[in-house]
Every structure is written in C-alpha cells, then in structure tokens.
Motif scaffolding. Sequence first.
Motif, PDB file in Angstrom:
ATOM      1  N   ALA A 384       0.782  -1.103  -0.284  1.00  0.00           N
ATOM      2  CA  ALA A 384       0.083   0.242  -0.269  1.00  0.00           C
ATOM      3  C   ALA A 384       1.078   1.636  -0.236  1.00  0.00           C
ATOM      4  O   ALA A 384       0.625   2.626  -0.835  1.00  0.00           O
ATOM      5  N   LEU A 385       1.643   1.710   0.555  1.00  0.00           N
ATOM      6  CA  LEU A 385       2.739   2.359   0.743  1.00  0.00           C
ATOM      7  C   LEU A 385       3.252   2.932  -0.126  1.00  0.00           C
ATOM      8  O   LEU A 385       3.333   3.958  -0.555  1.00  0.00           O
ATOM      9  N   SER A 386       4.276   1.598  -1.114  1.00  0.00           N
ATOM     10  CA  SER A 386       4.937   2.308  -2.406  1.00  0.00           C
ATOM     11  C   SER A 386       3.216   2.561  -3.119  1.00  0.00           C
ATOM     12  O   SER A 386       3.828   3.441  -4.098  1.00  0.00           O
ATOM     13  N   ASN A 387       2.579   2.007  -3.218  1.00  0.00           N
ATOM     14  CA  ASN A 387       1.132   3.034  -4.429  1.00  0.00           C
ATOM     15  C   ASN A 387       0.829   3.825  -4.393  1.00  0.00           C
ATOM     16  O   ASN A 387       0.678   5.012  -5.093  1.00  0.00           O
ATOM     17  N   ILE A 388       1.221   4.219  -2.722  1.00  0.00           N
ATOM     18  CA  ILE A 388       0.456   5.471  -2.121  1.00  0.00           C
ATOM     19  C   ILE A 388       1.937   7.140  -2.166  1.00  0.00           C
ATOM     20  O   ILE A 388       1.383   7.589  -2.882  1.00  0.00           O
ATOM     21  N   VAL A 389       3.280   6.333  -2.476  1.00  0.00           N
ATOM     22  CA  VAL A 389       3.802   7.345  -3.437  1.00  0.00           C
ATOM     23  C   VAL A 389       4.067   7.600  -4.396  1.00  0.00           C
ATOM     24  O   VAL A 389       4.103   7.860  -5.211  1.00  0.00           O
ATOM     25  N   LEU A 390       2.992   5.869  -5.138  1.00  0.00           N
ATOM     26  CA  LEU A 390       3.208   6.262  -6.394  1.00  0.00           C
ATOM     27  C   LEU A 390       2.165   7.467  -7.479  1.00  0.00           C
ATOM     28  O   LEU A 390       2.135   8.029  -8.381  1.00  0.00           O
ATOM     29  N   ILE A 391       1.629   6.935  -6.463  1.00  0.00           N
ATOM     30  CA  ILE A 391      -0.314   7.815  -6.555  1.00  0.00           C
ATOM     31  C   ILE A 391       0.069   9.559  -5.814  1.00  0.00           C
ATOM     32  O   ILE A 391       0.146  10.443  -7.204  1.00  0.00           O
ATOM     33  N   SER A 392       0.849   9.685  -5.416  1.00  0.00           N
ATOM     34  CA  SER A 392       1.460  11.403  -5.615  1.00  0.00           C
ATOM     35  C   SER A 392       2.636  11.648  -6.070  1.00  0.00           C
ATOM     36  O   SER A 392       2.276  12.733  -7.051  1.00  0.00           O
ATOM     37  N   CYS A 393       3.110  10.528  -7.243  1.00  0.00           N
ATOM     38  CA  CYS A 393       3.859  11.356  -8.061  1.00  0.00           C
ATOM     39  C   CYS A 393       3.355  11.858  -9.494  1.00  0.00           C
ATOM     40  O   CYS A 393       3.465  12.305  -9.968  1.00  0.00           O
ATOM     41  N   PHE A 394       1.602  10.507  -9.597  1.00  0.00           N
ATOM     42  CA  PHE A 394       0.810  10.879 -10.866  1.00  0.00           C
ATOM     43  C   PHE A 394       0.154  11.969 -10.356  1.00  0.00           C
ATOM     44  O   PHE A 394       0.132  13.099 -11.564  1.00  0.00           O
ATOM     45  N   VAL A 395       0.009  12.367  -8.830  1.00  0.00           N
ATOM     46  CA  VAL A 395      -0.873  13.781  -8.711  1.00  0.00           C
ATOM     47  C   VAL A 395       0.140  14.809  -9.061  1.00  0.00           C
ATOM     48  O   VAL A 395      -0.210  15.842  -9.870  1.00  0.00           O
ATOM     49  N   LEU A 396       1.358  14.953  -9.031  1.00  0.00           N
ATOM     50  CA  LEU A 396       2.304  15.951  -8.930  1.00  0.00           C
ATOM     51  C   LEU A 396       2.823  16.073 -10.722  1.00  0.00           C
ATOM     52  O   LEU A 396       2.667  17.460 -10.953  1.00  0.00           O
ATOM     53  N   ILE A 397       2.809  15.565 -11.431  1.00  0.00           N
ATOM     54  CA  ILE A 397       3.124  15.192 -12.752  1.00  0.00           C
ATOM     55  C   ILE A 397       1.705  15.266 -13.691  1.00  0.00           C
ATOM     56  O   ILE A 397       1.650  15.841 -14.698  1.00  0.00           O
ATOM     57  N   TRP A 398       0.753  15.153 -12.712  1.00  0.00           N
ATOM     58  CA  TRP A 398      -0.977  15.488 -13.681  1.00  0.00           C
ATOM     59  C   TRP A 398      -0.981  17.158 -13.765  1.00  0.00           C
ATOM     60  O   TRP A 398      -1.114  18.292 -14.425  1.00  0.00           O
ATOM     61  N   GLY A 399      -0.728  17.324 -12.399  1.00  0.00           N
ATOM     62  CA  GLY A 399      -0.230  18.948 -12.051  1.00  0.00           C
ATOM     63  C   GLY A 399       0.079  20.247 -12.752  1.00  0.00           C
ATOM     64  O   GLY A 399       0.108  21.251 -13.084  1.00  0.00           O
ATOM     65  N   ALA A 400       1.661  19.378 -12.722  1.00  0.00           N
ATOM     66  CA  ALA A 400       2.359  20.088 -13.703  1.00  0.00           C
ATOM     67  C   ALA A 400       2.247  20.380 -15.495  1.00  0.00           C
ATOM     68  O   ALA A 400       2.380  21.662 -16.008  1.00  0.00           O
ATOM     69  N   ALA A 401       1.301  18.963 -15.330  1.00  0.00           N
ATOM     70  CA  ALA A 401       1.452  18.497 -16.774  1.00  0.00           C
ATOM     71  C   ALA A 401       0.347  19.979 -17.410  1.00  0.00           C
ATOM     72  O   ALA A 401      -0.030  20.733 -18.671  1.00  0.00           O
ATOM     73  N   LEU A 402      -0.699  19.593 -16.492  1.00  0.00           N
ATOM     74  CA  LEU A 402      -1.843  20.912 -16.758  1.00  0.00           C
ATOM     75  C   LEU A 402      -1.907  22.393 -16.809  1.00  0.00           C
ATOM     76  O   LEU A 402      -1.917  23.153 -17.023  1.00  0.00           O
ATOM     77  N   TRP A 403      -0.393  22.899 -15.722  1.00  0.00           N
ATOM     78  CA  TRP A 403      -0.666  24.050 -15.050  1.00  0.00           C
ATOM     79  C   TRP A 403       0.639  24.194 -16.215  1.00  0.00           C
ATOM     80  O   TRP A 403      -0.117  25.437 -16.736  1.00  0.00           O
ATOM     81  N   MET A 404       1.086  23.885 -17.101  1.00  0.00           N
ATOM     82  CA  MET A 404       2.335  23.515 -19.067  1.00  0.00           C
ATOM     83  C   MET A 404       0.722  24.340 -19.594  1.00  0.00           C
ATOM     84  O   MET A 404       0.971  25.570 -20.769  1.00  0.00           O
ATOM     85  N   LEU A 405       0.309  23.484 -20.141  1.00  0.00           N
ATOM     86  CA  LEU A 405      -0.962  23.563 -20.942  1.00  0.00           C
ATOM     87  C   LEU A 405      -1.705  24.508 -20.918  1.00  0.00           C
ATOM     88  O   LEU A 405      -2.082  25.210 -21.538  1.00  0.00           O
ATOM     89  N   LYS A 406      -2.472  25.076 -19.582  1.00  0.00           N
ATOM     90  CA  LYS A 406      -2.624  25.793 -19.540  1.00  0.00           C
ATOM     91  C   LYS A 406      -2.393  27.507 -19.931  1.00  0.00           C
ATOM     92  O   LYS A 406      -2.786  27.922 -20.434  1.00  0.00           O
ATOM     93  N   ASN A 407      -1.290  27.256 -19.244  1.00  0.00           N
ATOM     94  CA  ASN A 407      -0.425  29.051 -19.189  1.00  0.00           C
ATOM     95  C   ASN A 407       0.375  28.609 -21.240  1.00  0.00           C
ATOM     96  O   ASN A 407      -0.438  29.995 -21.444  1.00  0.00           O
ATOM     97  N   GLU A 408       0.304  27.364 -20.919  1.00  0.00           N
ATOM     98  CA  GLU A 408       0.375  27.346 -23.214  1.00  0.00           C
ATOM     99  C   GLU A 408      -1.152  27.899 -24.119  1.00  0.00           C
ATOM    100  O   GLU A 408      -0.834  28.631 -24.989  1.00  0.00           O
ATOM    101  N   PHE A 409      -1.961  27.576 -23.342  1.00  0.00           N
ATOM    102  CA  PHE A 409      -3.221  27.869 -24.538  1.00  0.00           C
ATOM    103  C   PHE A 409      -3.371  29.517 -23.497  1.00  0.00           C
ATOM    104  O   PHE A 409      -4.868  30.071 -24.879  1.00  0.00           O
ATOM    105  N   SER A 410      -3.230  30.283 -22.743  1.00  0.00           N
ATOM    106  CA  SER A 410      -3.229  31.082 -22.400  1.00  0.00           C
ATOM    107  C   SER A 410      -3.131  32.532 -23.231  1.00  0.00           C
ATOM    108  O   SER A 410      -3.351  33.428 -23.361  1.00  0.00           O
ATOM    109  N   LYS A 411      -1.793  31.841 -24.319  1.00  0.00           N
ATOM    110  CA  LYS A 411      -1.040  32.966 -24.686  1.00  0.00           C
ATOM    111  C   LYS A 411      -1.361  32.783 -26.275  1.00  0.00           C
ATOM    112  O   LYS A 411      -1.754  32.410 -26.493  1.00  0.00           O
ATOM    113  N   GLU A 412      -1.192  34.259 -26.265  1.00  0.00           N
ATOM    114  CA  GLU A 412      -1.488  34.941 -27.984  1.00  0.00           C
ATOM    115  C   GLU A 412      -0.559  34.467 -28.717  1.00  0.00           C
ATOM    116  O   GLU A 412      -0.938  34.337 -30.015  1.00  0.00           O
TER     117      GLU A 412
END
Length: 582
Positions: A384-412
């Motif tokens: 369970a602990l290994s999976n919790i760490v892995l899920i944390s990784c994906f929460v972080l990477i999804w956050g970084a990816a969506l932040w990057m895409l939001k930034n780029e889509f907002s530019k003219e």
Amino acid sequence: METTPTEFYKSNVLGQRSGLFVLFFTEMWERFSFYGMRVLLIQFLTAAVIAGDPKSGWAWSAEQAGALYGTYAMMLYLTPIFGGVIADKYIGSRMAVIIGAIIMTIGHAAMAFDTPVMFFIGLACLVIGTGFFKPNMPSILGEMYKDLPQKKDGAYTIFYMGVNAGAFFGMMLCGYIAETQGWHWGFGLAGIFMLLGTLQFAFAKPLMGNLGILDKSEEAVAAKNAADTDKRNPFTSLDYILMTVVGIIGFLYAFNDPLSKNGIIDMFAFLDTPVLRGQYIMIFIALALFIYMLVSRILRYDKVVRDRMFAVVLLAFFLIFFFMSFEQGATSLVLVARDYIDRSLTGTALTTFNIVNGLLTIVPLAIISWVLVKLALATWKKIALSNIVLISCFVLIWGAALWMLKNEFSKEASEITVSWFSTLNSFFIIALASTVSKLWESKYNPSAAFKYGFGLLLVAIGFLVLGLGASEIGEGVKISMAFLVLTYLFHTLGELFISPVGLSYVSKLVPARMLAFMFGIWYLAIAIAQKVAAVLGGQVETIQEEYSLSHFFFLFTAIPAAAAILVMVLNPLIKKLMHGIK
C-alpha cells in the motif's frame, strides 16, 4: 540464486507479473530525472550571464560545454561496468539500485542550488549513482522472468516503454519549467521525482520476495565460482598492466579535456605539437595499447569463439559512428534548436501546436495512469505504501502537465521551448518501436551488418535534411522547425535499427563465461562515442562561423553514410565470423 515464490507471481497486471510494473515505474522516474536534467545541461552552461535572471547561465562556449558534457556522458557508460561487478559480488542488485537511486537523488538536489561547487558535486553523484542503478534494473528483471522465458521479450518491451515514457515527460516538464521559471526549478523537479521513485521501489519490498538479494550461502558461492572461472584463458600480468595504463590515460584525458578548454590546467601540454594537442597524442597511444591487449586476448581462444568475438568488436566499432552522430541530440542539436530554429508561433499555427502538444501530453499520461490503477488494485494489500507514493508522483505530474498546458493555451503568441524538440525522440520510439520490431519477425529481417547499415544511413539522412534546411537561412531568417522534427524522426528510426539489437548480438555471440568482458567492451565503445559526439558537437559554433551551419550538418551526413556503406560491404565477412548465429 533461487528466488522463493511469493504472491507477486500470482498477481498479474496486463498479463505480466505485477512486479514488472514496480520496476517499470522505478525506471520511469529515474529516466524522468536523468533526461529532465540532461536536456538542461548544455543550455544552462551556454546561457548568457544576466544578473538577477533565474534563467541566467554560465555563458560557456559550445566547445567548453561540449567538453564537460562529453566527460559526464562518457563516465555514465563506464561506471555501470563497476556497479554491476560490485552488485554481483558484494551487495546484490536490489541494494545496488537503492544505493544508486539515493546517490542520484542527492546529485539532483545539489544541482538545484545555484553554485558551481554544488553543481559539480551533483554531476559526480549522478555518475556514481548511475553506475549502481543502470546495470542492475535489467538484472532484476531478467531474474524475475528466468522461469518464464517465453514472456521475457514482452516484459523487456514494456520496461523499455517505461524508459521512454520517463524520458519524454522528464524532458518536457523539467525543460518547460526550467526555461520559463529558472534553471534551479528544472533541476529541482528532477530531484523530487528521483526521490519519490526511490521510495516507491524501496516500499515495494514485500512484493519482490528475494529478487535481487545476493545469496551468500557456501553452495551459491561455490556454484557461481565454478560457472564464472575462465580456466582456459585467464588474464595475464601483461593484460592487467595494459588495462591499468589505458584506464589511467583514459581517466586523465576525460578530466583534462574540460579543464584545459576552460583554461584551468592542461596535464598533457608538454606533449603539444603544432599539429596535435598532447591530450590527443596520449589518447592515440592508449587506443593502440588497448587494441593490442584486446586482439592478443581474443587470439587465445579457439577459432569459432575467436571469430564471434571479433564480430562483436566489429559491430562495436560501427556503433561508435552511430552514437557519435545520434548523440548530437544532447549537444549541438540543443544549441541549434535554441539559436537557429524558428520557434515562434501565433494564431492558427499556435492553436494547432497547443492541441497537438496537449494530446501528446495527456494521452500517454492517461494510459500510464490507467496502468498505475491496475497495479494498485492488484497489489494494494501487499504494498500500500509504495502505491501511495506512486499515486503522489502522478498527482504531481498531472498538476505540472496541466499547469504547463493552461499557460500555453492562454498565450496569443508563444515560442516553443528548446527542450520540446528533445522529447520527439522518445515520442517516436513509443510510436514506432512495435512496427519496426515486427520487421525482425518477418522474412525481411536483415542481417546484423545491414541493420547497422540502415541505422547509420537513416541518421545520415536526418542530418542531410537539416543541412538542406540550414542552407536557406540568411540575415534574420531561421530554419523552419519542420526540418528539425524530420531529423528527429529519421534519427529515431536509425536508433530502432541499431540500439535494441546490439546487446542481443553480444549475448548470442559470446559464451557466458566471457559476457561480462564483452559487455564491458560494448559499453566502452558507447562511452568513447559519447565523448567524441560531445567534442565534435562543441565545434558547431566554430564551423558555423568559419564556413556555415550547413557544413556542420553535411559533415554528420558524410561520416555515418561512409560507415554505413563500409559495414554493408563487410556483411559477408561479419556473417562468416558469426558462424551461423542469426
């Protein structure tokens, strides 16, 4: 060493052992960190010094940066030779992976600080950590499937996808954050995922049984010694002396090159001539001694074994020409993308790019997240602990990816990051690997020499495309990014013809008792190629100023094309040396 059966042999994910996906994600986060840092290195070293700017660099020349990067890349292929031996004899593969991952985490953390001392400590830690980590992950995977050989190819394919997925996201996200927020943020992000990947692997211990743990019982040691001792051809005193001399010269050259090019010290200056620098004279001497040692050792074997080992040496020789061209992706092509490619987009072109980039980011991330869910469902009770760490990784990477895409889509209007182009290699591998591998299973499966020849030709075509694109540039006019995208496509196809099959030929051609020695030779060839690639790549500014950028690319068209023709001409000889091995 016997591995006791554990529940993980019963828990499957996508038809494979669930433990495979623990290794998949461990390797993925390590490659995320490694490639995320690598794509920044040359940019950081050559970026202008601007007071108060987080994107300020060290303002080194391409030659100086190439010399340092070449030594770093060279060492990354030499330390695993020692890391494999240490794991094999003293600590076991699993402990070596954890030690290596911890050292690499410290290295990434050190590079997040903006001081030269911490930067070089970081690089040293990455080299040492990779030495422990790199050879031992495939070793654990091989051990996991030793009772299921029919599934091994599929397992290695999935593992290879983890490598490329990590490289893809690492270069994309670390590169984007570094280029938009500051270098230390990019280096720091690489360190965070390296730490989480290490924890995920360590916490998965209950699932892994005795995999990768060294069996030190008297019976196991005796069996290993009996299998490993090469009674027919022990190393002679002269062999050891030559290896020591060559090793010392090679080591001194690796460090002398960046030190001398940065005006700090030149240990071989006393040998300088009007034609050739002293360090290159020493390298030619070391090369001659090494070739003598290698040939004299191989000649002591019986004919069939001797011929097959010479076939491996020939393939390793042509591998140097491939990697010295292909690895421009880490040095000169990064500088070309930054300084000579038209990366600006507006209007419809920008919208189209953002949609494509969004799909390139979200679709693979969604697929790998689905694999994570399957793994968690199959193994939650056990790790369970290994999976919790892995899920944390994906929460972080999804956050970084969506932040990057939001930034780029907002530019003219926007400028594509330099590091985005480096992700194309990993993307094309993921997209094309299965198609190319089907060729090896068909009646059109070419011989080893022709695989190498086609791979080298494809790399040459990639540079030809870029050379033609560069011939159109002039005052205020830059190269269209389409040319660089096509170059990465051809280079990736070339890699798929050469990289995955090389080590396979070594394992087929060399008897088990000599595998370690010949794998060492193979990695040495790649290490030499990495150094040559970076030294030549460092000449991009000089050649561009004295001749033109096209001249630089046409040079890298001619070298692999000539090597391709030569290896295909040697096909009958190489087939004869292989004595029936396909």
